[in-house]
Motif scaffolding. Structure first.
Motif, PDB file in Angstrom:
ATOM      1  N   UNK A   1       0.811  -1.221   0.000  1.00 32.16           N
ATOM      2  CA  UNK A   1       0.000   0.000   0.000  1.00 32.16           C
ATOM      3  C   UNK A   1       0.844   1.271   0.000  1.00 32.16           C
ATOM      4  N   UNK A   2       2.064   1.182   0.519  1.00 35.90           N
ATOM      5  CA  UNK A   2       2.954   2.340   0.552  1.00 35.90           C
ATOM      6  C   UNK A   2       3.766   2.489  -0.740  1.00 35.90           C
ATOM      7  N   UNK A   3       3.573   1.576  -1.686  1.00 32.05           N
ATOM      8  CA  UNK A   3       4.284   1.650  -2.951  1.00 32.05           C
ATOM      9  C   UNK A   3       5.633   0.948  -2.947  1.00 32.05           C
ATOM     10  N   UNK A   4       5.940   0.218  -1.878  1.00 29.85           N
ATOM     11  CA  UNK A   4       7.209  -0.508  -1.808  1.00 29.85           C
ATOM     12  C   UNK A   4       7.079  -1.814  -2.587  1.00 29.85           C
ATOM     13  N   UNK A   5       8.090  -2.095  -3.404  1.00 27.63           N
ATOM     14  CA  UNK A   5       8.106  -3.277  -4.261  1.00 27.63           C
ATOM     15  C   UNK A   5       8.826  -4.430  -3.560  1.00 27.63           C
ATOM     16  N   UNK A   6       8.245  -5.624  -3.668  1.00 29.60           N
ATOM     17  CA  UNK A   6       8.837  -6.835  -3.108  1.00 29.60           C
ATOM     18  C   UNK A   6       8.961  -7.868  -4.226  1.00 29.60           C
ATOM     19  N   UNK A   7      10.185  -8.288  -4.516  1.00 27.12           N
ATOM     20  CA  UNK A   7      10.423  -9.254  -5.590  1.00 27.12           C
ATOM     21  C   UNK A   7      10.363 -10.654  -5.022  1.00 27.12           C
ATOM     22  N   UNK A   8       9.470 -11.468  -5.559  1.00 22.75           N
ATOM     23  CA  UNK A   8       9.324 -12.846  -5.114  1.00 22.75           C
ATOM     24  C   UNK A   8      10.217 -13.786  -5.901  1.00 22.75           C
ATOM     25  N   UNK A   9      10.411 -13.481  -7.181  1.00 21.03           N
ATOM     26  CA  UNK A   9      11.116 -14.424  -8.043  1.00 21.03           C
ATOM     27  C   UNK A   9      11.688 -13.711  -9.249  1.00 21.03           C
ATOM     28  N   UNK A  10      12.850 -14.166  -9.668  1.00 17.93           N
ATOM     29  CA  UNK A  10      13.347 -13.880 -10.999  1.00 17.93           C
ATOM     30  C   UNK A  10      13.158 -15.164 -11.782  1.00 17.93           C
ATOM     31  N   UNK A  11      12.742 -15.056 -13.025  1.00 16.11           N
ATOM     32  CA  UNK A  11      12.558 -16.242 -13.859  1.00 16.11           C
ATOM     33  C   UNK A  11      13.392 -16.078 -15.121  1.00 16.11           C
ATOM     34  N   UNK A  12      14.055 -17.136 -15.494  1.00 19.22           N
ATOM     35  CA  UNK A  12      14.894 -17.156 -16.689  1.00 19.22           C
ATOM     36  C   UNK A  12      14.640 -18.462 -17.424  1.00 19.22           C
ATOM     37  N   UNK A  13      15.415 -18.745 -18.435  1.00 22.38           N
ATOM     38  CA  UNK A  13      15.202 -19.912 -19.279  1.00 22.38           C
ATOM     39  C   UNK A  13      14.930 -21.180 -18.451  1.00 22.38           C
ATOM     40  N   UNK A  14      13.887 -21.892 -18.857  1.00 22.63           N
ATOM     41  CA  UNK A  14      13.445 -23.150 -18.245  1.00 22.63           C
ATOM     42  C   UNK A  14      12.787 -22.993 -16.879  1.00 22.63           C
ATOM     43  N   UNK A  15      12.420 -21.772 -16.505  1.00 23.55           N
ATOM     44  CA  UNK A  15      11.694 -21.545 -15.260  1.00 23.55           C
ATOM     45  C   UNK A  15      10.218 -21.332 -15.600  1.00 23.55           C
ATOM     46  N   UNK A  16       9.366 -21.601 -14.631  1.00 22.97           N
ATOM     47  CA  UNK A  16       7.930 -21.366 -14.742  1.00 22.97           C
ATOM     48  C   UNK A  16       7.584 -20.189 -13.847  1.00 22.97           C
ATOM     49  N   UNK A  17       6.546 -19.437 -14.237  1.00 16.42           N
ATOM     50  CA  UNK A  17       6.142 -18.292 -13.429  1.00 16.42           C
ATOM     51  C   UNK A  17       4.679 -17.968 -13.682  1.00 16.42           C
ATOM     52  N   UNK A  18       4.076 -17.384 -12.670  1.00 15.30           N
ATOM     53  CA  UNK A  18       2.727 -16.853 -12.758  1.00 15.30           C
ATOM     54  C   UNK A  18       2.431 -16.160 -11.437  1.00 15.30           C
ATOM     55  N   UNK A  19       1.282 -15.534 -11.339  1.00 20.08           N
ATOM     56  CA  UNK A  19       0.730 -15.148 -10.045  1.00 20.08           C
ATOM     57  C   UNK A  19      -0.111 -16.359  -9.663  1.00 20.08           C
ATOM     58  N   UNK A  20       0.518 -17.310  -8.988  1.00 23.24           N
ATOM     59  CA  UNK A  20      -0.116 -18.612  -8.778  1.00 23.24           C
ATOM     60  C   UNK A  20      -1.411 -18.572  -7.970  1.00 23.24           C
ATOM     61  N   UNK A  21      -1.508 -17.783  -6.892  1.00 23.99           N
ATOM     62  CA  UNK A  21      -2.821 -17.734  -6.221  1.00 23.99           C
ATOM     63  C   UNK A  21      -3.933 -17.278  -7.168  1.00 23.99           C
ATOM     64  N   UNK A  22      -3.651 -16.278  -7.994  1.00 25.47           N
ATOM     65  CA  UNK A  22      -4.654 -15.790  -8.947  1.00 25.47           C
ATOM     66  C   UNK A  22      -4.904 -16.798 -10.054  1.00 25.47           C
ATOM     67  N   UNK A  23      -3.843 -17.430 -10.552  1.00 26.53           N
ATOM     68  CA  UNK A  23      -3.958 -18.398 -11.642  1.00 26.53           C
ATOM     69  C   UNK A  23      -4.806 -19.601 -11.216  1.00 26.53           C
TER      70      UNK A  23
END
Length: 186
Positions: free
Chosen positions: A62-84
């Motif tokens: 809410x304060x605009x601070x960014x939190x990085x959960x994951x970097x994804x590169x070749x052969x990685x999977x990613x999504x917003x899994x709770x939403x997906x």
């Protein structure tokens, strides 16, 4: 699609006929640097398999601070899994840091692949289990690891990212200041 086939075969053997059917469930997509695959509030329609490029999965509080959960590169999977998986609006963002290409897979296609091919159900279970284990290890490291330990684990997991993404992002991912990262990086 060859990368996807090799990626699946790393976990479970599939023949050419099976793969011909499997690959029809994936849609290729080119992604430009700075482009978002998912933004907060969007419908998270896809899980992405990374063919090339570098991506970050993050949320903003809410304060605009960014939190990085994951970097994804070749052969990685990613999504917003709770939403997906829950078919809810996204609470995260996925941004492309280095131009690349992904394969998009819908939840319906994922479910159909699992129903039609026991091998794919096994593949997805193994990938999900490995992701869950990695998540718990990351949380444990963030809660009790020293900045040095977090840095060493990052360097182990993402050896080629050290020169490809801004140090500011690495510091955010590790939960340390840019100055602390500079001391660790020397």
């Amino acid at each position: 699609m060859e990368k996807l086939q090799r990626h699946i075969e790393h976990i479970t053997p599939i023949d050419e006929i099976e793969f011909e059917s499997i690959k029809t469930h994936f849609t290729p997509r080119r992604v430009r640097k700075g482009q978002y695959l998912v933004s907060e509030g969007d419908e998270a329609k896809h899980e992405y398999f990374v063919l090339s490029g570098i991506y970050k999965v993050f949320y903003v509080d809410e304060q605009g601070k960014e939190y990085i959960l994951q970097f994804a590169q070749e052969n990685w999977w990613m999504s917003d899994y709770p939403a997906f998986f829950k078919r809810k609006p996204a609470t995260m963002y996925i941004e492309c840091l280095v131009e690349g290409e992904v394969l998009c897979l819908t939840l319906d296609s994922r479910e159909k692949l699992s129903a039609d091919f026991h091998k794919m159900e096994h593949f997805f279970r193994v990938k999900l289990t490995n992701g869950y284990v990695a998540l718990q290890l990351r949380i444990k490291l963030l809660l009790s690891g020293t900045p040095q330990q977090r840095y060493e684990e990052f360097a182990r997991l993402y050896p080629n990212l050290m020169q490809q993404i801004p140090k500011k992002l690495i510091a955010e991912f590790l939960g340390v200041s840019r100055e602390t990262l500079s001391r660790l990086y020397q």
